[in-house]
Design a protein around this motif. Structure first.
Motif, short mmCIF file in Angstrom:
data_model
loop_
_atom_site.label_atom_id
_atom_site.label_comp_id
_atom_site.label_asym_id
_atom_site.label_seq_id
_atom_site.Cartn_x
_atom_site.Cartn_y
_atom_site.Cartn_z
N LEU A 376 -1.27 15.40 26.97
CA LEU A 376 -0.34 14.53 26.23
C LEU A 376 0.62 15.32 25.35
N SER A 377 1.01 16.48 25.81
CA SER A 377 1.98 17.27 25.05
C SER A 377 3.36 16.66 25.19
N GLY A 378 4.08 16.60 24.09
CA GLY A 378 5.44 16.09 24.11
C GLY A 378 6.49 17.15 24.39
N ALA A 379 6.06 18.40 24.55
CA ALA A 379 7.01 19.50 24.79
C ALA A 379 7.54 19.43 26.22
N THR A 380 8.79 19.79 26.40
CA THR A 380 9.41 19.80 27.72
C THR A 380 10.13 21.13 27.95
N GLY A 381 10.53 21.35 29.20
CA GLY A 381 11.27 22.55 29.54
C GLY A 381 10.41 23.79 29.40
N PRO A 382 11.05 24.95 29.15
CA PRO A 382 10.31 26.21 29.05
C PRO A 382 9.24 26.19 27.96
N ARG A 383 9.48 25.44 26.87
CA ARG A 383 8.52 25.45 25.75
C ARG A 383 7.23 24.71 26.08
N ALA A 384 7.24 23.95 27.14
CA ALA A 384 6.01 23.27 27.53
C ALA A 384 4.89 24.26 27.83
N ALA A 385 5.27 25.47 28.26
CA ALA A 385 4.26 26.46 28.64
C ALA A 385 3.44 26.95 27.46
N ILE A 386 4.01 26.92 26.24
CA ILE A 386 3.27 27.46 25.10
C ILE A 386 2.71 26.37 24.18
N ASN A 387 2.89 25.13 24.54
CA ASN A 387 2.38 24.03 23.73
C ASN A 387 1.18 23.36 24.41
N HIS A 388 0.23 22.93 23.59
CA HIS A 388 -1.07 22.52 24.13
C HIS A 388 -1.46 21.09 23.80
N GLY A 389 -0.57 20.35 23.15
CA GLY A 389 -0.82 18.94 22.93
C GLY A 389 -2.14 18.66 22.23
N LEU A 390 -2.93 17.78 22.84
CA LEU A 390 -4.19 17.34 22.23
C LEU A 390 -5.40 18.05 22.81
N LYS A 391 -5.19 19.25 23.35
CA LYS A 391 -6.30 19.97 23.98
C LYS A 391 -7.47 20.15 23.01
N ALA A 392 -7.19 20.66 21.82
CA ALA A 392 -8.28 20.91 20.87
C ALA A 392 -8.84 19.61 20.30
N LEU A 393 -7.98 18.62 20.11
CA LEU A 393 -8.46 17.33 19.59
C LEU A 393 -9.45 16.69 20.55
N GLN A 394 -9.17 16.84 21.84
CA GLN A 394 -10.11 16.28 22.83
C GLN A 394 -11.47 16.98 22.77
N ILE A 395 -11.46 18.28 22.50
CA ILE A 395 -12.72 19.01 22.35
C ILE A 395 -13.48 18.48 21.13
N SER A 396 -12.75 18.28 20.03
CA SER A 396 -13.41 17.76 18.83
C SER A 396 -13.99 16.37 19.07
N VAL A 397 -13.25 15.53 19.77
CA VAL A 397 -13.77 14.18 20.07
C VAL A 397 -15.06 14.27 20.87
N SER A 398 -15.10 15.18 21.83
CA SER A 398 -16.33 15.35 22.60
C SER A 398 -17.48 15.82 21.72
N ALA A 399 -17.17 16.70 20.76
CA ALA A 399 -18.22 17.18 19.85
C ALA A 399 -18.75 16.05 18.98
N TRP A 400 -17.84 15.25 18.43
CA TRP A 400 -18.27 14.15 17.56
C TRP A 400 -19.06 13.11 18.36
N THR A 401 -18.60 12.87 19.58
CA THR A 401 -19.30 11.90 20.42
C THR A 401 -20.70 12.38 20.76
N ALA A 402 -20.81 13.64 21.14
CA ALA A 402 -22.13 14.18 21.47
C ALA A 402 -23.08 14.09 20.29
#
Length: 516
Positions: A376-402
């Motif tokens: 769910l990253s909002g970055a577009t074009g060349p900058r999309a390659a260095i942006n990670h959106g909600l990657k870490a947030l999804q990991i945290s959600v999995s941790a809290w859920t577990a």
């Protein structure tokens, strides 16, 4: 139950609701001990009966005898007045984090509600002292650990008894101070407990019941929030709104499940089925959301009954019957109903976290999110390659859920024989309530993260479908979330936004469907 003044909760032995305790805990309303002469005569009759029995050399457990396994020890008459103070003194061995101010107010209110039933043999002065703590917001510092839930919440409630007598520490106006000083500032006088009064304060289920009241309100709100989040996630993933059809849900008539489906239908009223004609069925975390949320919804009325019956009970031992003038020895301090309620509630709520965690896993994965960008990253074009959106947030959600799921091991099955095998079967109700509150805390964190994800997902879906029309409830929710949370384009720390959203959930900032 309540006075005509809606700013107060009246304690007169009539039935209180979970919401009354919640309002007192947040200081939205104040406590009022009834001045009704009939109510006060009933309270005084019980106290007078205990005094008369003592004068006539009657034998009363915990008054002329020791406590628990020491019930065969006869107390010399001249030492009877000291016994209540010994009870709270030797139970001053709590540990763990202190109860929060909200939890402590709820404990005081729950104990006052029980003693106001008029079957505990206490004086009007004792009830007035509890009322005074609530009115002046003098909050005993109560350690959260040390109760096995029978004979009630002895150790944590000993801190209430001690404070009534001007001992131990309190919070007043946010400042920690000796109880005697706080009482002095409030114009109150420390009590000298009468026979039976120490036992009446401590030998009951007020801590677990108070925590259960607060847990119930939080769970009820999370159920509605999870429903709204599911609707937003259906939109974000271009899902099929027809999974929640009324005729479909009439075929499986669980009321709470039907209610969840009806709420989703209302939210998705302006939505069309998926544009992908080959995808007739969404994955379970969307399609079966009413079935998961419905379990919690259908549990709530039953759990309310258990909690409110406990709240409105006389639950110490022995009970004093002021009408028949009898001493009734029993076990109403046993917190089994609260233990079952909390073990049940934490399981149903943890399943909500699991549902939302699975929805997020679909939303961030390009294999399953039907055209949304990775994470769910909002970055577009060349900058999309260095942006990670909600990657870490999804990991945290999995941790809290577990962690939430891990906490669902029932506490009620871990009874331990204590106190020389007098308390040989105990409820563990307070541990169950504390576990439930921890699960709720974790699920609220998941909910906050999902608010970020839903805001992001709906906005990104609009990039793909500029003509997307949201129903009024979802449009209002999305607009408010956009005011709170900037679109995530360049990577940034989300912790401050996350904490603000967690606080908003706990304050029930959004009006979600009908209120209970």
């Amino acid at each position: 139950m309540k006075s005509t003044n809606t700013d107060t909760v009246r304690f007169d032995g009539a039935r209180l609701r979970i919401e009354d305790i919640g309002a007192l805990s947040r200081r939205e309303r104040s406590a009022e001990l009834s001045a009704d002469p009939a109510f006060r005569r009933r309270i005084q009759a019980g106290s007078d009966f205990v005094a008369r029995l003592l004068a006539e050399d009657g034998v009363i457990y915990g008054v002329t005898t020791g406590y628990g396994d020491s019930c065969t020890v006869v107390i010399p008459p001249e030492l009877v007045p000291e016994l209540p103070h010994h009870l709270y003194a030797y139970h001053g061995c709590g540990a763990g984090a202190m109860l929060s101010p909200e939890q402590t107010r709820a404990v005081l209110a729950a104990r006052l509600a029980s003693l106001s039933q008029g079957m505990s043999g206490v004086s009007v002065e004792l009830l007035a002292q509890l009322e005074g703590l609530l009115k002046h917001d003098i909050l005993p510092l109560i350690p959260s650990e040390g109760s096995v839930g029978a004979s009630g919440d002895l150790t944590p409630l000993s801190y209430v008894a001690a404070v009534l007598c001007g001992e131990r520490e309190v919070l007043m106006a946010g400042v920690q101070m000796p109880a005697a000083e706080a009482l002095r500032q409030a114009g109150m006088t420390p009590l000298r407990l009468r026979p039976k009064e120490g036992l009446a304060i401590m030998n009951g289920t007020a801590v677990m019941t108070a925590l259960a009241c607060l847990a119930f309100e939080r769970a009820e709100y999370l159920s509605r929030l999870a429903t709204r989040l599911t609707a937003m996630n259906v939109v974000a993933s271009a899902g099929n709104a027809h999974h929640f059809d009324a005729v479909l849900f009439a075929a499986k008539p669980h009321p709470g499940q039907q209610q969840a489906a009806a709420r989703l239908r209302a939210d998705l009223a302006s939505e069309q089925p998926s544009r992908n004609s080959e995808r007739l069925q969404d994955r379970y975390s969307l399609r079966c959301a009413p079935h998961v949320i419905g379990v919690l919804e259908d549990s709530l009325p039953f759990l309310r009954q258990l909690i409110e019956n406990e709240l409105n009970s006389a639950n110490d031992n022995p009970l004093i019957d002021p009408d028949g003038e009898r001493v009734l020895h029993g076990g109403h301090f046993y917190g089994g109903h609260i233990a079952m309620a909390m073990d049940t509630l934490k399981t149903a709520v943890a399943n909500i976290a699991d549902l939302l965690d699975r929805q997020l896993a679909l939303l961030v994965d390009t294999r399953f999110n039907h055209g949304l960008p990775s994470n769910l990253s909002g970055a577009t074009g060349p900058r999309a390659a260095i942006n990670h959106g909600l990657k870490a947030l999804q990991i945290s959600v999995s941790a809290w859920t577990a962690e939430a799921l891990k906490q669902t091991m029932p506490a009620s099955v871990f009874s331990r024989s204590t106190e020389c095998h007098n308390q040989d079967k105990v409820s563990m109700g307070t541990i169950a309530a504390r576990d439930c509150l921890r699960v709720l805390e974790l699920v609220e964190q998941v909910g906050a993260a999902m608010l970020i994800a839903a805001r992001q997902g709906v906005a990104l879906r609009r990039r793909i479908q500029p003509d997307l029309v949201l129903g009024a409830p979802l449009a209002a929710m999305q607009a408010e979330l956009e005011d709170r949370i900037p679109l995530l384009v360049e990577d940034r720390a989300l912790d401050k936004e996350l904490q603000a959203l967690i606080a908003a959930i706990r304050e029930r900032s959004w009006s979600l469907y009908e209120q209970a």
